[in-house]
Write a protein that holds these residues in place. Structure first.
Motif, PDB file in Angstrom:
ATOM      1  N   CYS A 182       0.832  -1.208   0.000  1.00 26.50           N
ATOM      2  CA  CYS A 182       0.000   0.000   0.000  1.00 26.50           C
ATOM      3  C   CYS A 182       0.864   1.254   0.000  1.00 26.50           C
ATOM      4  O   CYS A 182       0.635   2.187  -0.785  1.00 26.50           O
ATOM      5  N   LYS A 183       1.862   1.286   0.880  1.00 22.36           N
ATOM      6  CA  LYS A 183       2.727   2.469   0.957  1.00 22.36           C
ATOM      7  C   LYS A 183       3.517   2.636  -0.346  1.00 22.36           C
ATOM      8  O   LYS A 183       3.708   3.756  -0.820  1.00 22.36           O
ATOM      9  N   TYR A 184       3.978   1.537  -0.914  1.00 17.91           N
ATOM     10  CA  TYR A 184       4.705   1.593  -2.187  1.00 17.91           C
ATOM     11  C   TYR A 184       3.829   2.246  -3.262  1.00 17.91           C
ATOM     12  O   TYR A 184       4.269   3.169  -3.965  1.00 17.91           O
ATOM     13  N   LEU A 185       2.592   1.789  -3.389  1.00 21.78           N
ATOM     14  CA  LEU A 185       1.688   2.316  -4.408  1.00 21.78           C
ATOM     15  C   LEU A 185       1.369   3.792  -4.176  1.00 21.78           C
ATOM     16  O   LEU A 185       1.361   4.596  -5.120  1.00 21.78           O
ATOM     17  N   LEU A 186       1.109   4.152  -2.917  1.00 22.85           N
ATOM     18  CA  LEU A 186       0.770   5.541  -2.591  1.00 22.85           C
ATOM     19  C   LEU A 186       1.957   6.470  -2.817  1.00 22.85           C
ATOM     20  O   LEU A 186       1.807   7.570  -3.370  1.00 22.85           O
ATOM     21  N   LEU A 187       3.127   6.054  -2.374  1.00 24.42           N
ATOM     22  CA  LEU A 187       4.325   6.878  -2.547  1.00 24.42           C
ATOM     23  C   LEU A 187       4.671   7.013  -4.030  1.00 24.42           C
ATOM     24  O   LEU A 187       5.000   8.114  -4.498  1.00 24.42           O
ATOM     25  N   GLN A 188       4.580   5.921  -4.767  1.00 22.59           N
ATOM     26  CA  GLN A 188       4.904   5.961  -6.195  1.00 22.59           C
ATOM     27  C   GLN A 188       4.004   6.954  -6.932  1.00 22.59           C
ATOM     28  O   GLN A 188       4.472   7.764  -7.737  1.00 22.59           O
ATOM     29  N   HIS A 189       2.705   6.914  -6.649  1.00 19.41           N
ATOM     30  CA  HIS A 189       1.781   7.845  -7.306  1.00 19.41           C
ATOM     31  C   HIS A 189       2.091   9.288  -6.911  1.00 19.41           C
ATOM     32  O   HIS A 189       2.130  10.185  -7.765  1.00 19.41           O
ATOM     33  N   ALA A 190       2.314   9.513  -5.614  1.00 17.27           N
ATOM     34  CA  ALA A 190       2.554  10.881  -5.138  1.00 17.27           C
ATOM     35  C   ALA A 190       3.843  11.467  -5.712  1.00 17.27           C
ATOM     36  O   ALA A 190       3.869  12.629  -6.138  1.00 17.27           O
ATOM     37  N   PHE A 191       4.903  10.675  -5.743  1.00 16.80           N
ATOM     38  CA  PHE A 191       6.181  11.188  -6.227  1.00 16.80           C
ATOM     39  C   PHE A 191       6.302  11.168  -7.750  1.00 16.80           C
ATOM     40  O   PHE A 191       6.856  12.092  -8.341  1.00 16.80           O
ATOM     41  N   GLU A 192       5.791  10.134  -8.402  1.00 18.15           N
ATOM     42  CA  GLU A 192       6.044   9.966  -9.828  1.00 18.15           C
ATOM     43  C   GLU A 192       4.942  10.523 -10.720  1.00 18.15           C
ATOM     44  O   GLU A 192       5.221  10.951 -11.841  1.00 18.15           O
ATOM     45  N   THR A 193       3.700  10.502 -10.253  1.00 18.85           N
ATOM     46  CA  THR A 193       2.598  11.057 -11.058  1.00 18.85           C
ATOM     47  C   THR A 193       2.320  12.499 -10.667  1.00 18.85           C
ATOM     48  O   THR A 193       2.250  13.388 -11.528  1.00 18.85           O
TER      49      THR A 193
END
Length: 195
Positions: A112-123
C-alpha cells in the motif's frame, strides 16, 4: 480530483465510496484496530460517520480516502488516505491507515505504501510525503521507519483523543530525492514476501 486506482500484486486501492460500506464496516470490526487511532469505529454508526467524513474531505480536496482490496479474495481489508493535500507546497500526508488484524505483518502495508508513494512522487511530482502517529504506537512507528522515512520530531499535546487525553504525535517524512532509495527498499521487501 481525478479518479485514482492503484493496483499491486497483493492489493488494489480504490477510491472510497458508499458502495464499499458493508465490506468497510466488516473489516473494521476487530476492536484492536482502534487502539491508537484518533477516530475509532466501534459501531455501525461510527463507520457511517467515518466514511461520511472521508467523503466530505474528498469533495473539499483535502483528503483522498481509499479502501484496500485484497486481490486474491476481492474483500475489503482496510483503508488508507492521502491527507492534508497541498499541491502548492508539493506535499501531503499518508494516514488514516488501518487494516484487519489478519493482514498485520504481511506484505499488505508495504505494498500500500509503495503504491501511494509511487503515485505521489512519480505522477503528482510532489516533494515531501509525511507520516504521523501516536508517540506510544510503537508498532506504527517501527513500520514507518522500516519504509525508510526520516523521523523529524515530536508535536507535543498535538491531538485530543476520544477519551479526552492529549496525544504526542511523532512526525516522519520522505523527500522526493530520497524516493529512489526508498522505492528500491520497498521493492526488495516485496520481493522477499514473494519467495
Amino acid at each position: 480530483m481525478e479518479y485514482i486506482e492503484l493496483t499491486g500484486k497483493t492489493v488494489t486501492l480504490l477510491p472510497l465510496s458508499e458502495e464499499h460500506f458493508e465490506g468497510f464496516y466488516e473489516a473494521s470490526k476487530p476492536i484492536e484496530i482502534w487502539d491508537w487511532l484518533v477516530t475509532k469505529i466501534y459501531s455501525r454508526e461510527d463507520a457511517v460517520a467515518y466514511m461520511n467524513q472521508g467523503l466530505r474531505a474528498k469533495e473539499e480536496e483535502e483528503q483522498y480516502p481509499f479502501v484496500v482490496i485484497e486481490n486474491g479474495t476481492g474483500k475489503i481489508i482496510g483503508s488508507t488516505s492521502y491527507r492534508n493535500i497541498q499541491f502548492d507546497n508539493e506535499s501531503l500526508e499518508i494516514g488514516s491507515t488501518w487494516y484487519h488484524p489478519s493482514k498485520w505483518r504481511t506484505a499488505v502495508n508495504t505494498e500500500c505504501k509503495y503504491l501511494l508513494l509511487q503515485h505521489a512522487f512519480e505522477t503528482w511530482k510532489l516533494g515531501r510525503i509525511e507520516f504521523r502517529t501516536d508517540e506510544q504506537n510503537t508498532r506504527s512507528r517501527a513500520a514507518i521507519l522500516r519504509l525508510g522515512a526520516v523521523e523529524e520530531g515530536k508535536l507535543r499535546r498535538e491531538k485530543r483523543l476520544t477519551d479526552g487525553t492529549m496525544r504526542n504525535t511523532m512526525v516522519y517524512s520522505i523527500l522526493n530525492d530520497e524516493w529512489p532509495s526508498v522505492k528500491q527498499r520497498l521493492h526488495d521487501f516485496l520481493s522477499q514476501h514473494e519467495k
